[in-house]
Design a protein around this motif. Sequence first.
Motif, PDB file in Angstrom:
ATOM      1  N   GLU A 209     -45.579  25.832 -75.336  1.00 15.45           N
ATOM      2  CA  GLU A 209     -46.588  27.233 -73.966  1.00 15.45           C
ATOM      3  C   GLU A 209     -47.383  27.264 -73.245  1.00 15.45           C
ATOM      4  O   GLU A 209     -47.061  28.241 -72.533  1.00 15.45           O
ATOM      5  CB  GLU A 209     -47.138  28.274 -75.382  1.00 15.45           C
ATOM      6  CG  GLU A 209     -48.444  28.061 -76.132  1.00 15.45           C
ATOM      7  CD  GLU A 209     -48.192  26.625 -77.144  1.00 15.45           C
ATOM      8  OE1 GLU A 209     -49.161  25.993 -77.462  1.00 15.45           O
ATOM      9  OE2 GLU A 209     -47.123  25.932 -77.005  1.00 15.45           O
ATOM     10  N   GLU A 210     -48.042  25.834 -72.849  1.00 17.54           N
ATOM     11  CA  GLU A 210     -48.532  26.125 -72.468  1.00 17.54           C
ATOM     12  C   GLU A 210     -47.799  25.742 -70.779  1.00 17.54           C
ATOM     13  O   GLU A 210     -48.661  25.892 -69.967  1.00 17.54           O
ATOM     14  CB  GLU A 210     -49.870  24.815 -72.157  1.00 17.54           C
ATOM     15  CG  GLU A 210     -50.502  25.023 -73.304  1.00 17.54           C
ATOM     16  CD  GLU A 210     -52.198  23.549 -73.383  1.00 17.54           C
ATOM     17  OE1 GLU A 210     -52.584  23.725 -74.029  1.00 17.54           O
ATOM     18  OE2 GLU A 210     -51.686  22.725 -72.970  1.00 17.54           O
ATOM     19  N   MET A 211     -46.976  25.152 -71.146  1.00 19.32           N
ATOM     20  CA  MET A 211     -45.927  24.802 -69.488  1.00 19.32           C
ATOM     21  C   MET A 211     -46.005  25.517 -69.340  1.00 19.32           C
ATOM     22  O   MET A 211     -45.314  25.818 -67.903  1.00 19.32           O
ATOM     23  CB  MET A 211     -44.604  23.834 -70.594  1.00 19.32           C
ATOM     24  CG  MET A 211     -45.054  22.253 -70.529  1.00 19.32           C
ATOM     25  SD  MET A 211     -44.912  21.415 -69.176  1.00 19.32           S
ATOM     26  CE  MET A 211     -45.427  19.746 -70.383  1.00 19.32           C
ATOM     27  N   TYR A 212     -44.779  26.601 -69.793  1.00 19.40           N
ATOM     28  CA  TYR A 212     -44.993  28.426 -69.591  1.00 19.40           C
ATOM     29  C   TYR A 212     -45.533  28.790 -69.198  1.00 19.40           C
ATOM     30  O   TYR A 212     -45.398  30.170 -68.355  1.00 19.40           O
ATOM     31  CB  TYR A 212     -44.034  28.706 -70.918  1.00 19.40           C
ATOM     32  CG  TYR A 212     -42.237  28.029 -71.124  1.00 19.40           C
ATOM     33  CD1 TYR A 212     -41.391  28.366 -70.373  1.00 19.40           C
ATOM     34  CD2 TYR A 212     -42.101  27.241 -71.561  1.00 19.40           C
ATOM     35  CE1 TYR A 212     -39.740  28.440 -70.617  1.00 19.40           C
ATOM     36  CE2 TYR A 212     -41.194  26.796 -72.527  1.00 19.40           C
ATOM     37  CZ  TYR A 212     -40.017  27.417 -71.978  1.00 19.40           C
ATOM     38  OH  TYR A 212     -38.565  27.228 -72.137  1.00 19.40           O
ATOM     39  N   GLU A 213     -46.613  28.980 -69.747  1.00 26.43           N
ATOM     40  CA  GLU A 213     -47.937  29.645 -68.734  1.00 26.43           C
ATOM     41  C   GLU A 213     -47.994  29.359 -67.283  1.00 26.43           C
ATOM     42  O   GLU A 213     -48.376  30.121 -66.285  1.00 26.43           O
ATOM     43  CB  GLU A 213     -48.736  29.322 -69.914  1.00 26.43           C
ATOM     44  CG  GLU A 213     -49.823  30.433 -69.168  1.00 26.43           C
ATOM     45  CD  GLU A 213     -51.272  30.674 -69.651  1.00 26.43           C
ATOM     46  OE1 GLU A 213     -52.392  31.545 -69.310  1.00 26.43           O
ATOM     47  OE2 GLU A 213     -51.382  30.459 -71.489  1.00 26.43           O
ATOM     48  N   ILE A 214     -48.811  27.784 -66.657  1.00 27.89           N
ATOM     49  CA  ILE A 214     -49.408  27.815 -66.235  1.00 27.89           C
ATOM     50  C   ILE A 214     -48.027  26.353 -65.264  1.00 27.89           C
ATOM     51  O   ILE A 214     -48.270  26.430 -63.988  1.00 27.89           O
ATOM     52  CB  ILE A 214     -50.012  26.229 -66.543  1.00 27.89           C
ATOM     53  CG1 ILE A 214     -51.075  26.303 -65.245  1.00 27.89           C
ATOM     54  CG2 ILE A 214     -49.731  25.329 -67.059  1.00 27.89           C
ATOM     55  CD1 ILE A 214     -52.243  25.901 -65.226  1.00 27.89           C
ATOM     56  N   ALA A 225     -36.115   7.528 -68.933  1.00 28.64           N
ATOM     57  CA  ALA A 225     -34.744   7.880 -68.395  1.00 28.64           C
ATOM     58  C   ALA A 225     -35.139   9.363 -67.646  1.00 28.64           C
ATOM     59  O   ALA A 225     -36.272   9.782 -68.439  1.00 28.64           O
ATOM     60  CB  ALA A 225     -33.472   8.088 -69.069  1.00 28.64           C
ATOM     61  N   LEU A 226     -35.250   9.599 -66.731  1.00 32.03           N
ATOM     62  CA  LEU A 226     -35.184  11.337 -66.616  1.00 32.03           C
ATOM     63  C   LEU A 226     -33.779  12.438 -66.942  1.00 32.03           C
ATOM     64  O   LEU A 226     -32.168  11.930 -66.854  1.00 32.03           O
ATOM     65  CB  LEU A 226     -35.068  11.704 -64.722  1.00 32.03           C
ATOM     66  CG  LEU A 226     -35.181  13.266 -64.581  1.00 32.03           C
ATOM     67  CD1 LEU A 226     -36.122  13.780 -64.657  1.00 32.03           C
ATOM     68  CD2 LEU A 226     -34.613  12.994 -62.748  1.00 32.03           C
ATOM     69  N   VAL A 227     -33.978  12.990 -67.787  1.00 33.11           N
ATOM     70  CA  VAL A 227     -33.584  13.660 -68.735  1.00 33.11           C
ATOM     71  C   VAL A 227     -33.020  15.259 -68.095  1.00 33.11           C
ATOM     72  O   VAL A 227     -31.338  15.399 -67.677  1.00 33.11           O
ATOM     73  CB  VAL A 227     -33.927  14.107 -69.707  1.00 33.11           C
ATOM     74  CG1 VAL A 227     -32.376  15.145 -70.685  1.00 33.11           C
ATOM     75  CG2 VAL A 227     -33.873  13.204 -70.791  1.00 33.11           C
ATOM     76  N   THR A 228     -34.001  15.932 -67.221  1.00 35.12           N
ATOM     77  CA  THR A 228     -33.389  17.105 -66.131  1.00 35.12           C
ATOM     78  C   THR A 228     -34.917  17.106 -65.377  1.00 35.12           C
ATOM     79  O   THR A 228     -35.864  17.295 -66.073  1.00 35.12           O
ATOM     80  CB  THR A 228     -32.940  17.659 -67.023  1.00 35.12           C
ATOM     81  OG1 THR A 228     -32.703  19.387 -66.008  1.00 35.12           O
ATOM     82  CG2 THR A 228     -34.039  18.682 -68.982  1.00 35.12           C
ATOM     83  N   SER A 229     -34.634  17.761 -64.569  1.00 34.25           N
ATOM     84  CA  SER A 229     -35.881  18.906 -63.768  1.00 34.25           C
ATOM     85  C   SER A 229     -35.562  20.206 -63.347  1.00 34.25           C
ATOM     86  O   SER A 229     -34.305  20.431 -62.807  1.00 34.25           O
ATOM     87  CB  SER A 229     -36.203  17.614 -62.818  1.00 34.25           C
ATOM     88  OG  SER A 229     -37.008  18.304 -61.806  1.00 34.25           O
ATOM     89  N   SER A 230     -36.194  21.054 -64.179  1.00 34.47           N
ATOM     90  CA  SER A 230     -35.910  22.610 -63.634  1.00 34.47           C
ATOM     91  C   SER A 230     -37.249  23.618 -63.357  1.00 34.47           C
ATOM     92  O   SER A 230     -37.781  23.385 -63.751  1.00 34.47           O
ATOM     93  CB  SER A 230     -35.456  23.113 -64.879  1.00 34.47           C
ATOM     94  OG  SER A 230     -34.925  24.154 -65.136  1.00 34.47           O
ATOM     95  N   PRO A 231     -36.316  24.804 -62.917  1.00 35.60           N
ATOM     96  CA  PRO A 231     -37.679  25.421 -62.715  1.00 35.60           C
ATOM     97  C   PRO A 231     -37.999  26.108 -64.213  1.00 35.60           C
ATOM     98  O   PRO A 231     -36.861  26.056 -64.769  1.00 35.60           O
ATOM     99  CB  PRO A 231     -37.109  26.441 -61.842  1.00 35.60           C
ATOM    100  CG  PRO A 231     -36.202  25.992 -60.574  1.00 35.60           C
ATOM    101  CD  PRO A 231     -35.487  24.465 -61.686  1.00 35.60           C
ATOM    102  N   MET A 232     -38.951  26.043 -64.912  1.00 38.18           N
ATOM    103  CA  MET A 232     -39.102  26.733 -65.782  1.00 38.18           C
ATOM    104  C   MET A 232     -38.987  28.457 -66.122  1.00 38.18           C
ATOM    105  O   MET A 232     -38.112  28.175 -67.115  1.00 38.18           O
ATOM    106  CB  MET A 232     -40.998  27.111 -65.417  1.00 38.18           C
ATOM    107  CG  MET A 232     -41.559  25.405 -66.177  1.00 38.18           C
ATOM    108  SD  MET A 232     -41.209  24.970 -67.046  1.00 38.18           S
ATOM    109  CE  MET A 232     -41.191  25.494 -69.044  1.00 38.18           C
ATOM    110  N   ALA A 233     -38.615  28.882 -64.950  1.00 37.27           N
ATOM    111  CA  ALA A 233     -38.129  30.260 -65.078  1.00 37.27           C
ATOM    112  C   ALA A 233     -36.115  29.701 -65.903  1.00 37.27           C
ATOM    113  O   ALA A 233     -35.572  30.825 -66.720  1.00 37.27           O
ATOM    114  CB  ALA A 233     -37.437  30.816 -63.787  1.00 37.27           C
TER     115      ALA A 233
END
Length: 503
Positions: A209-214, A225-233
Amino acid sequence: MSALTAKVPPLLELRDVHKSFAAVHALRGVSLALHPGEVHGLAGENGAGKSTVVRVIGGEHRPDSGVVLVDDAPVGFSGPRDAQRHGIAVIHQEPTQFPDLTVAENVFMGRQPVRSFRRIDRASMNAKAAELFESLGVPIDPWRVTRGLSIADQQIIEIGKALSAEARIIVMDEPTAALSTVETERLFRVAKRLAENGAALLFISHRLEEMYEICHRVTVLRDGALVTSSPMADIDRDTLVRSMVGRSVEQLYPEQTGEAGAEALVVAGLTRAGVFADVSFSVRRGEIVGLAGLVGSGRSEVARAIFGVDPLDAGQVLVDGERLPLGDPRAAIRAGVAMVPEDRREQGLILDLSIERNATLPRLGAVSRWGLVSRAKERSLAAKWADRLGVKRRRLTDPVATLSGGNQQKVVLGKWLATEPGVLIVDEPTRGIDIGAKVEVHALLAELAASGIAVLMISSELPEVLGMADRVLVMHEGRLTEELSKEDATEESVLQAATGGAS
């Protein structure tokens, strides 16, 4: 990526970074870009490689291959000081300060302004520190000695330290793990202000929930390993969890189906001068009671007093109707009370000892004869609980320090469950562990309650309290201010009682 950061080159970038420690491949081709004005989340289970990324950025580790770039130029940090000279600051979960020095002295340690004859210019130092905290919107007295300050204030001091060194790239590694909801909100206001002023922030937390807030963007690691990188939205919670753990986590908080039985723990009029006063409540068998409140409200101190670790000035504790001698943890254990402490590394484990030795410490009498420990009995008892709780390890003889945070927490739980308690007190049971381990701990607590154990759970995570507790007790400034049923407990009602408001 936002339209702003799409046009602005990153302040720091990792490109195809690999890092191994002996046979353990900690990072496998990780790439990451931190842009000015952006809070970038880094997510993953314990052991995913997040801490190694932090140490590479902070100059503690050098990559085996790949490149680190600052302002689009390759760098090879010779150590943490070199990283700091490039404008990088790492704020760890546990602040590192000199408790007997003032706030200003901690902020400017090693970089104090001086007057003639190399004397420290304290007036200038305090004025600059006050200016820093004013810019952050947080009133902290620069003259105050750091000892006794809350973890929340210590985190703000670490941010002030970073700004005083003109850091542009700020890594926050689990900064909210020991903070209450109100203190977390204050930290987030400061972090957002830093981003608005052009800093690039890397934010690490197990609280989604903190990730989505900030956070504006999130990068997920799994097994280095890198799985994904994405805008939170663009990433929903289920997809984020699945990316982290490799599977869906259908239910974070299990259904409680058991019936509450007889009172197992009764606390009456507990008082410790200056800490808490006239605390009374009960916990029934088969019931999970949540003890909520802000950090400093007296929750942990009450739990420690029940278990006999801290002294009391008044009151009594009854276990199954029998009065418990106060100030005697041995008597508490004999009466069937077990306590999982708030800080597993400092209070729950002896990190240099083996997993099996830690797991059997409260049951030495059961694994020894004539004062000599039977290695076979010790290993058998440790294996029983390690297997039951799913502790992921190589060998039981390995130091417990080699385990991830979630598995260390399972060892602490296991060693107290081995005493076969009737009352289990758990203080911050899921602090600093990943979401997969949280699900397992929650399921275990629900299973224990269903088996007839009375569980008193202290947590700073309101969703955890609301999701797990059959009843919620709320403390404010050392007093119980509210008791709420599961149906009546909401974030608003708990926060209102925790801050001293009327329900």
